[in-house]
Design a protein around this motif. Structure first.
Motif, short mmCIF file in Angstrom:
data_model
loop_
_atom_site.label_atom_id
_atom_site.label_comp_id
_atom_site.label_asym_id
_atom_site.label_seq_id
_atom_site.Cartn_x
_atom_site.Cartn_y
_atom_site.Cartn_z
N ARG A 42 0.84 -1.20 0.00
CA ARG A 42 0.00 0.00 0.00
C ARG A 42 0.88 1.25 0.00
O ARG A 42 1.80 1.39 0.78
CB ARG A 42 -0.90 -0.01 1.25
N LEU A 43 0.56 2.16 -0.92
CA LEU A 43 1.34 3.40 -1.01
C LEU A 43 0.87 4.40 0.04
O LEU A 43 -0.32 4.63 0.20
CB LEU A 43 1.18 4.02 -2.40
N LEU A 44 1.82 4.97 0.77
CA LEU A 44 1.50 5.99 1.75
C LEU A 44 1.75 7.39 1.19
O LEU A 44 1.37 8.38 1.80
CB LEU A 44 2.34 5.79 3.02
N SER A 45 2.40 7.46 0.03
CA SER A 45 2.67 8.75 -0.61
C SER A 45 1.65 9.00 -1.72
O SER A 45 1.11 8.07 -2.32
CB SER A 45 4.08 8.76 -1.23
N GLU A 46 1.38 10.26 -1.98
CA GLU A 46 0.54 10.61 -3.11
C GLU A 46 1.25 10.25 -4.41
O GLU A 46 2.47 10.27 -4.49
CB GLU A 46 0.22 12.11 -3.09
N ARG A 47 0.47 9.92 -5.44
CA ARG A 47 1.06 9.63 -6.74
C ARG A 47 1.57 10.92 -7.37
O ARG A 47 0.96 11.98 -7.25
CB ARG A 47 0.05 8.96 -7.65
N TRP A 48 2.69 10.82 -8.04
CA TRP A 48 3.28 11.95 -8.73
C TRP A 48 2.33 12.44 -9.82
O TRP A 48 1.79 11.66 -10.60
CB TRP A 48 4.61 11.52 -9.33
N SER A 49 2.13 13.76 -9.89
CA SER A 49 1.22 14.36 -10.87
C SER A 49 1.81 14.40 -12.27
O SER A 49 1.07 14.61 -13.23
CB SER A 49 0.88 15.79 -10.43
N GLY A 50 3.11 14.20 -12.39
CA GLY A 50 3.76 14.31 -13.68
C GLY A 50 4.42 15.66 -13.92
O GLY A 50 5.17 15.82 -14.88
N GLU A 51 4.15 16.61 -13.02
CA GLU A 51 4.82 17.91 -13.12
C GLU A 51 6.30 17.73 -12.79
O GLU A 51 6.65 16.96 -11.90
CB GLU A 51 4.19 18.92 -12.16
N PRO A 52 7.19 18.44 -13.49
CA PRO A 52 8.62 18.28 -13.25
C PRO A 52 8.99 18.53 -11.79
O PRO A 52 8.45 19.44 -11.15
CB PRO A 52 9.25 19.32 -14.18
N LEU A 53 9.91 17.73 -11.28
CA LEU A 53 10.46 17.89 -9.94
C LEU A 53 11.92 18.31 -10.07
O LEU A 53 12.66 17.73 -10.87
CB LEU A 53 10.37 16.58 -9.16
N ALA A 54 12.32 19.30 -9.31
CA ALA A 54 13.71 19.77 -9.37
C ALA A 54 14.16 20.14 -7.97
O ALA A 54 13.49 20.90 -7.27
CB ALA A 54 13.84 20.96 -10.32
N TYR A 55 15.30 19.59 -7.55
CA TYR A 55 15.82 19.82 -6.21
C TYR A 55 17.29 20.18 -6.27
O TYR A 55 18.07 19.56 -7.00
CB TYR A 55 15.65 18.57 -5.34
N ARG A 56 17.67 21.20 -5.50
CA ARG A 56 19.06 21.54 -5.25
C ARG A 56 19.34 21.25 -3.78
O ARG A 56 18.52 21.57 -2.92
CB ARG A 56 19.35 23.01 -5.58
N PHE A 57 20.48 20.66 -3.50
CA PHE A 57 20.76 20.18 -2.15
C PHE A 57 21.70 21.09 -1.38
O PHE A 57 22.29 20.68 -0.38
CB PHE A 57 21.30 18.75 -2.23
#
Length: 202
Positions: A42-57
Motif C-alpha cells: 500500500r502506497l503511503l505517498s501521493e502519486r506523482w502528478s507528472g509535473e517536473p520535480l527539481a531539487y538543489r541540495f
C-alpha cells in the motif's frame, strides 16, 4: 460521541509517513526494499502528478528526505559511505527522465555507482569533477525512493574526518518527450573544474 480531551479538536503534523514493512532494518542501517516482493504494498505517498520535480541540495534549500548523508553545504551535500538514499514526497512511476548532478570522493572516484528506483536501475562512473548524468527509466512499480548503491568504502587518510562517499548537488525528474520514451540513456556533459577537498566541489 465523546468530546476531545481538554478541548483538542485535532492534531496537524507536517511530516513524512512511512511503513516499516517497506524497509530492511538492522542494528546499523535502514534500507528501502527494492525487491519485487514489495511491489503490491500500500502506497503511503501521493502519486506523482507528472509535473517536473527539481531539487538543489545546497544548505537552506527545500529538499526531499535524505538518509545516509552529512549536513548540507553551500554547493550541495556529501553522502556517507554505505547506502545513501533519497525519500521523495510522492510515488513515481512510468517513463521518466532522471537527471542527477554528483561527483565521487577519493577512493570512490572512478568506481561504478548504481541508481535504483522502483525496480529500475542505471549505472554511472563517479568522477573527481561534478558531472550531470541523464537517464531515461521505465518504472513499473510506484516508488518514492532513489537509492545510490556502490558507495561502500570509507576514505583512509583523508584530511576531512567525516565519512564521505559521494557529493550530490541536484536531482530532477520529468516525463520524457514522446520521441525519447522507452529505454535507458546516459548523457554526461563536459565536467566543470572541482576541488578535491570537501568544502567546495565545484
Amino acid at each position: 460521541r465523546k468530546s476531545s480531551p481538554r478541548g483538542l479538536d485535532g492534531l496537524n503534523l507536517d511530516c513524512t509517513i512511512i511503513d516499516s514493512n517497506d524497509y530492511l532494518i538492522s542494528n546499523t542501517a535502514i534500507r528501502p526494499r527494492q525487491d519485487m516482493a514489495g511491489s503490491g504494498r500500500r502506497l503511503l505517498s501521493e502519486r506523482w502528478s507528472g509535473e517536473p520535480l527539481a531539487y538543489r541540495f545546497a544548505a537552506g534549500e527545500q529538499t526531499p528526505t535524505l538518509i545516509g548523508f552529512n549536513d548540507a553545504e553551500p554547493w550541495g551535500v556529501w553522502s556517507r559511505s554505505g547506502y545513501p538514499w533519497v525519500l521523495f514526497d510522492c510515488a513515481i512511476d512510468g517513463e521518466i527522465e532522471l537527471r542527477v548532478r554528483l561527483r565521487g570522493y577519493l577512493q570512490n572516484i572512478g568506481k561504478r555507482l548504481r541508481l535504483e528506483m522502483g525496480g529500475a536501475s542505471a549505472d554511472l562512473l563517479l568522477s573527481e569533477l561534478m558531472q550531470t548524468h541523464v537517464f531515461r527509466l521505465s518504472i513499473d512499480h510506484p516508488t518514492n525512493v532513489l537509492a545510490f548503491v556502490g558507495v561502500v568504502e570509507r576514505a583512509v587518510g583523508a584530511e576531512d574526518p567525516r565519512d564521505i562517499g559521494l557529493g550530490l548537488a541536484e536531482i530532477s525528474i520529468r516525463r520524457p518527450a514522446p520521441a525519447q520514451a522507452g529505454g535507458n540513456a546516459l548523457e554526461a556533459p563536459a565536467p566543470q573544474a572541482a576541488s578535491p577537498g570537501s568544502d567546495s566541489p565545484e
